[in-house]
Motif scaffolding. Structure first.
Motif, PDB file in Angstrom:
ATOM      1  N   THR A  76      44.414  35.312  43.964  1.00  0.00           N
ATOM      2  CA  THR A  76      43.283  34.947  44.806  1.00  0.00           C
ATOM      3  C   THR A  76      43.228  33.433  44.947  1.00  0.00           C
ATOM      4  N   ILE A  79      44.662  28.690  52.546  1.00  0.00           N
ATOM      5  CA  ILE A  79      43.228  28.805  52.808  1.00  0.00           C
ATOM      6  C   ILE A  79      42.828  27.700  53.778  1.00  0.00           C
ATOM      7  N   GLY A  95      37.364  27.578  53.839  1.00  0.00           N
ATOM      8  CA  GLY A  95      37.524  28.734  52.957  1.00  0.00           C
ATOM      9  C   GLY A  95      37.879  30.007  53.694  1.00  0.00           C
ATOM     10  N   SER A 113      41.238  30.073  46.352  1.00  0.00           N
ATOM     11  CA  SER A 113      39.883  29.640  46.659  1.00  0.00           C
ATOM     12  C   SER A 113      39.833  28.112  46.600  1.00  0.00           C
ATOM     13  N   ASP A 128      36.893  24.582  46.302  1.00  0.00           N
ATOM     14  CA  ASP A 128      35.561  24.019  46.167  1.00  0.00           C
ATOM     15  C   ASP A 128      35.606  22.650  46.813  1.00  0.00           C
TER      16      ASP A 128
END
Length: 124
Positions: free
Chosen positions: A69, A51, A55, A71, A73
């Motif tokens: 998946t 990633i 993002g 992801s 933060d």
């Protein structure tokens, strides 16, 4: 001192789910593309997912696409990997890695920093 610390691994039955986390410190997290790699017993470390800094630039290995998946933060300095529909072939040590490049790469040599890994075992 840069640290990447993975967590969330464990034993799960086939068809189950796990969520891995990678907590980063000692670097400006938003400046790094991030990735997950895995290494099964007796095999080489292989790319799982990546990633980009913001993002975007998400990419998956064919073997996990549609089930996993990735992801991140950036406020929490944390990378995630949601793993669904796990099968025994997913059994491996999972590592997160940080790359100062924008979008990351499938090539492990692009990554400057690595975590110590978290073990995932898929078995009935």
């Amino acid at each position: 001192q840069v640290q990447l610390v993975e967590s969330g691994g464990g034993l799960v039955q086939p068809g189950g789910s796990l969520r891995l986390s990678c907590a980063a410190s000692g670097l400006t997290f938003s400046r790094y593309a991030m990735a997950w790699f895995r290494q099964a017993p007796g095999k080489e470390r292989v790319f799982v997912a990546k990633i980009g800094r913001s993002g975007d630039s998400i990419d998956y290995a064919a073997s996990v696409r549609g089930r996993f998946t990735i992801s991140r933060d950036n406020d929490k300095y944390t990378l995630y990997l949601q793993m669904n529909d796990l099968n025994p072939e997913d059994t491996a040590d999972y590592y997160c890695a940080a790359d100062l490049g924008y979008g990351g790469s499938r090539n492990s040599r692009s990554y400057e920093y690595w975590g110590q890994g978290t073990q995932v075992t898929v078995s009935s």
